[in-house]
Design an enzyme around this catalytic site. Structure first.
Site, mmCIF file in Angstrom:
data_model
loop_
_atom_site.group_PDB
_atom_site.id
_atom_site.type_symbol
_atom_site.label_atom_id
_atom_site.label_comp_id
_atom_site.label_asym_id
_atom_site.label_seq_id
_atom_site.Cartn_x
_atom_site.Cartn_y
_atom_site.Cartn_z
ATOM 1 N N ASP A 183 -30.452 42.372 9.231
ATOM 2 C CA ASP A 183 -29.013 42.487 8.978
ATOM 3 C C ASP A 183 -28.264 41.363 9.691
ATOM 4 O O ASP A 183 -28.853 40.568 10.431
ATOM 5 C CB ASP A 183 -28.492 43.855 9.432
ATOM 6 C CG ASP A 183 -28.747 44.111 10.922
ATOM 7 O OD1 ASP A 183 -28.178 43.384 11.759
ATOM 8 O OD2 ASP A 183 -29.522 45.036 11.252
ATOM 9 N N HIS A 202 -37.680 38.045 11.121
ATOM 10 C CA HIS A 202 -38.192 38.631 9.877
ATOM 11 C C HIS A 202 -37.300 38.353 8.678
ATOM 12 O O HIS A 202 -37.386 39.048 7.665
ATOM 13 C CB HIS A 202 -38.394 40.145 10.068
ATOM 14 C CG HIS A 202 -39.435 40.469 11.096
ATOM 15 N ND1 HIS A 202 -39.461 41.646 11.804
ATOM 16 C CD2 HIS A 202 -40.490 39.733 11.545
ATOM 17 C CE1 HIS A 202 -40.492 41.635 12.633
ATOM 18 N NE2 HIS A 202 -41.125 40.484 12.504
ATOM 19 N N THR A 207 -36.482 48.269 20.583
ATOM 20 C CA THR A 207 -37.709 47.969 19.856
ATOM 21 C C THR A 207 -38.877 48.649 20.538
ATOM 22 O O THR A 207 -38.922 48.761 21.771
ATOM 23 C CB THR A 207 -37.974 46.451 19.768
ATOM 24 O OG1 THR A 207 -39.258 46.233 19.179
ATOM 25 C CG2 THR A 207 -37.917 45.784 21.125
#
Length: 237
Positions: free
Chosen positions: A93, A108, A175
């Site tokens: 995002d 990513h 994470t």
């Protein structure tokens, strides 16, 4: 002139979850109704590109509606105060950018971009709408999401390692440190570089030598940033 303190922040899905963006691994997450091999692998793309495009088009609209939260905003505020803040994120995002962070590396990929299926250098912004079958790049190939799928290489990993090696402080946020190769980033910091992990499950996730801060990103990151802004440095109490 003394260089400003350099904070490198490594963020995962936990920071975006507080903005209402579902994580992939939660029980109610994105993979629940979509087998990963069908929507996030090169093989899935070859089998059914329409399904893959529909999946990412829906998620793209969800992300556009989401807003940066207190953690995103705090990191941007620290940068405005003169600190050097580099964000390495696993998230696809744009919430860090919308909060005001200027140095963001997306390991990513970025969902708000499309890219060529035959040339990774050809990328196209998607300020609105999505990708449809028949949308092609300048070389005539079908456009796909600019997202790193399972089984694909992570082209910006070496850049991320270089950033981490330059950090005066490494802050890990939201994470599980389970996705490789991103999880190995911690091995690239200098031995004397302080490191902290902010996550509600930090005690269970934190490797040796890393300070565990057991709280949400929205609480833990602003608290740290406020302390650093007052002190003018990246020291912990």
């Amino acid at each position: 002139m003394t260089a400003p303190p350099h904070l490198v922040v490594f963020t995962g899905s936990g920071i975006s979850a507080e903005s209402g963006i579902k994580t992939f691994r939660a029980s109610d997450g994105l993979w629940e109704d979509h087998p990963v091999e069908e929507v996030a692998t090169p093989a899935g793309w070859q089998r059914d590109p329409q399904r893959v495009l529909a999946f990412y088009n829906l998620r793209r609209e969800q992300i556009r509606k989401a807003k940066p939260n207190a953690a995103h905003k705090a990191l941007a505020a620290l940068e405005k105060d003169g600190f050097r803040v580099s964000v390495v994120t696993q998230n696809i995002d744009d919430l860090h950018e919308r909060a005001g962070s200027r140095d963001v590396l997306h390991l990513h990929g970025e969902i708000l971009k499309a890219r060529s299926s035959v040339d990774v250098r050809l990328r196209y912004p998607l300020p609105k709408g999505g990708i449809a079958l028949g949308d092609i790049c300048d070389k005539g190939s079908q456009l796909r999401p600019d997202v790193v799928w399972f089984g694909e290489s992570v082209p910006l990993f070496e850049d991320a390692c270089e950033l981490v090696s330059q950090a005066d402080f490494l802050l890990v946020v939201g994470t599980s440190l389970a996705v490789m190769p991103a999880a190995s980033l911690l091995s690239y910091i200098d031995l004397d570089t302080p490191c902290a992990l902010v996550d509600p499950d930090a005690d269970a996730l934190t490797p040796p030598g890393v300070l565990a801060i057991n709280t949400t990103a929205g609480e833990g990151v602003p608290a740290l940033v406020n302390q650093w802004r007052k002190q003018g440095n990246l020291m912990l109490p």
